[in-house]
Design a protein around this motif. Structure first.
Motif, mmCIF file in Angstrom:
data_model
loop_
_atom_site.group_PDB
_atom_site.id
_atom_site.type_symbol
_atom_site.label_atom_id
_atom_site.label_comp_id
_atom_site.label_asym_id
_atom_site.label_seq_id
_atom_site.Cartn_x
_atom_site.Cartn_y
_atom_site.Cartn_z
ATOM 1 N N ALA A 253 0.732 -1.179 -0.081
ATOM 2 C CA ALA A 253 -0.042 0.091 -0.058
ATOM 3 C C ALA A 253 0.783 1.186 -0.110
ATOM 4 C CB ALA A 253 -1.003 -0.221 1.233
ATOM 5 N N VAL A 254 2.165 1.228 0.640
ATOM 6 C CA VAL A 254 2.840 2.291 0.758
ATOM 7 C C VAL A 254 3.562 2.703 -0.680
ATOM 8 C CG1 VAL A 254 5.041 3.249 1.686
ATOM 9 C CG2 VAL A 254 3.422 1.996 3.035
ATOM 10 N N LEU A 255 4.151 1.547 -1.282
ATOM 11 C CA LEU A 255 4.373 1.463 -2.766
ATOM 12 C C LEU A 255 3.491 1.981 -3.796
ATOM 13 C CD1 LEU A 255 6.796 -1.735 -2.368
ATOM 14 C CD2 LEU A 255 7.463 1.042 -2.237
ATOM 15 N N ASP A 256 2.082 1.670 -3.471
ATOM 16 C CA ASP A 256 1.148 2.130 -4.341
ATOM 17 C C ASP A 256 0.964 3.572 -4.309
ATOM 18 O OD1 ASP A 256 0.531 -0.502 -5.337
ATOM 19 O OD2 ASP A 256 -1.275 -0.618 -4.128
ATOM 20 N N LEU A 257 1.205 4.249 -3.272
ATOM 21 C CA LEU A 257 1.195 5.621 -2.907
ATOM 22 C C LEU A 257 2.417 6.357 -3.566
ATOM 23 C CD1 LEU A 257 -0.378 8.058 -1.668
ATOM 24 C CD2 LEU A 257 1.170 7.609 0.663
ATOM 25 N N VAL A 258 3.708 5.702 -3.323
ATOM 26 C CA VAL A 258 4.722 6.049 -3.950
ATOM 27 C C VAL A 258 4.767 6.129 -5.407
ATOM 28 C CG1 VAL A 258 7.233 5.434 -4.245
ATOM 29 C CG2 VAL A 258 6.185 5.304 -1.965
ATOM 30 N N LEU A 259 4.110 5.099 -6.052
ATOM 31 C CA LEU A 259 4.306 5.052 -7.647
ATOM 32 C C LEU A 259 2.864 5.731 -8.377
ATOM 33 C CD1 LEU A 259 5.602 1.613 -7.847
ATOM 34 C CD2 LEU A 259 6.871 3.681 -8.132
ATOM 35 N N ALA A 260 1.928 6.083 -7.732
ATOM 36 C CA ALA A 260 0.914 6.723 -8.044
ATOM 37 C C ALA A 260 1.234 7.896 -9.035
ATOM 38 C CB ALA A 260 -0.301 6.982 -7.132
ATOM 39 N N GLN A 261 0.250 8.157 -9.984
ATOM 40 C CA GLN A 261 0.613 9.373 -10.881
ATOM 41 C C GLN A 261 0.113 10.716 -10.001
ATOM 42 O OE1 GLN A 261 1.981 9.698 -13.774
ATOM 43 N NE2 GLN A 261 2.530 7.520 -13.564
ATOM 44 N N GLY A 262 0.994 11.762 -10.288
ATOM 45 C CA GLY A 262 0.706 12.733 -9.634
ATOM 46 C C GLY A 262 0.487 12.865 -7.987
ATOM 47 N N ALA A 263 -0.112 13.956 -7.648
ATOM 48 C CA ALA A 263 -0.460 14.076 -6.084
ATOM 49 C C ALA A 263 -1.695 14.341 -5.751
ATOM 50 C CB ALA A 263 0.658 15.189 -5.494
ATOM 51 N N ASP A 264 -2.251 13.477 -4.968
ATOM 52 C CA ASP A 264 -3.643 13.642 -4.501
ATOM 53 C C ASP A 264 -3.852 14.671 -3.760
ATOM 54 O OD1 ASP A 264 -6.364 13.610 -3.657
ATOM 55 O OD2 ASP A 264 -6.394 11.315 -3.793
ATOM 56 N N PRO A 265 -4.558 15.990 -3.786
ATOM 57 C CA PRO A 265 -4.366 16.974 -2.750
ATOM 58 C C PRO A 265 -5.121 16.466 -1.405
ATOM 59 C CG PRO A 265 -5.400 17.465 -4.961
ATOM 60 C CD PRO A 265 -5.133 16.460 -5.040
ATOM 61 N N ALA A 266 -6.127 15.276 -1.524
ATOM 62 C CA ALA A 266 -6.730 14.933 -0.242
ATOM 63 C C ALA A 266 -5.655 14.221 0.761
ATOM 64 C CB ALA A 266 -7.845 14.073 -0.799
ATOM 65 N N LEU A 267 -4.571 13.554 -0.128
ATOM 66 C CA LEU A 267 -3.783 13.033 0.981
ATOM 67 C C LEU A 267 -2.441 13.568 1.330
ATOM 68 C CD1 LEU A 267 -3.670 9.640 -1.147
ATOM 69 C CD2 LEU A 267 -5.070 10.229 0.835
#
Length: 295
Positions: A253-267
């Protein structure tokens, strides 16, 4: 400038840190570099060699000795990566000092605070300054890092605080532990609670200053809660591990956050668990848990 991605993981000899390195090495590209860091030279060398030789590994993996209690060493590594690669793309601050339930919390306070908090502040300052656009700077915390787990008298020390104010609050807490006034002031006896709240508050402080520019560039700064993980550090504290994840499962789950496209403002700037933000003011003081701990 070398445009390959550069990743750094602290506390990466074993447990979650090593699983994060393994996952990055498998999911990044061949030209990318993952630095596995820890303070024991032998363990760092052995772990890096094993990960590099794993069949699923694609990226380059190198071991690097880094004692996170040496803030000058953190700054030196950040400066080195800026000079050699133009900066860094992924930083995961994961180092933690192991404390056992039968050990004195006050006797272990200095090491615990230096590894979990002083080092976090140094990583945020030094690596935040060299984080390339679109990068990720994550601090591994826990759900105990929400403000509501502290006595309400302590909330003003962390709520809306700057990084400097968080640092001063941590040193005030350290002093209170040593002079015996901590419990009267409302500090929990269990070191992990104020430590995690301070980690999350430090991330929030840095993120508040950078938010607009980082979101425009797709850069993410956040703290992360991996959930219950079966590791040598956490196992002594729990009797029921039936719902615990393996380090590799928790890393996903941490790596999914690392490799997601862009940056989610909610996170951005939040404490993120399984892809969702945890409310900053959530939680209640763990007074019953404290009574079970060794003074």
């Amino acid at each position: 400038m070398n445009t390959s991605r550069i990743a750094v993981v602290t506390g990466a000899n074993q447990g979650l840190g090593r699983a994060l390195v393994e996952g990055l090495a498998a999911r990044l590209d061949e030209a990318d570099l993952v630095l596995l860091t820890g303070r024991d030279p032998g363990r760092v060398e052995a772990a890096a060699r094993e990960v590099a030789r794993a069949p699923e590994t694609r990226a380059r993996v190198e071991g690097r000795v880094l004692d996170v209690t040496d803030t000058a060493a953190i700054a030196a590594l950040a400066d080195e990566l800026r000079a050699s690669h133009g900066g860094v793309d992924v930083v995961i601050s994961n180092a933690v000092a192991r404390v056992l339930p039968d050990e004195s919390q006050s006797a272990r306070a200095d090491e615990f605070i230096d590894v979990s908090n002083v080092a976090t502040h140094a990583v945020l300052r030094s690596f935040g300054a060299v984080l390339r656009p679109g990068g990720r700077l994550l601090v591994v915390a826990s759900s105990l890092g929400t403000l509501g787990h502290l006595d309400p008298r302590l909330h003003p020390l962390f709520d809306g605080a700057s990084l400097g104010e968080v640092e001063r609050a941590v040193e005030s807490w350290r002093g209170a532990v040593h002079d015996g006034s901590a419990e009267r002031a409302g500090w929990p006896r269990w070191l992990n609670v104020p430590s995690k709240v301070a980690q999350v508050a430090a991330v929030r402080a840095v993120a508040a200053e950078r938010r607009a520019a980082d979101l425009a560039a797709g850069t993410l700064i956040a703290s992360v809660c991996p959930g219950m993980v079966d590791t040598a550090t956490s196992r002594p504290w729990f009797s029921d591990y039936s719902q615990a994840q393996s380090p590799r499962q928790a890393a996903d789950a941490v790596l999914d956050l690392v490799l997601a496209q862009g940056a989610d403002p909610a996170l951005y700037g939040e404490l993120v668990r399984f892809g969702k933000p945890l409310p900053w003011r959530d939680g209640t003081p763990l007074t019953e848990q404290d009574r079970l701990l060794t003074p």
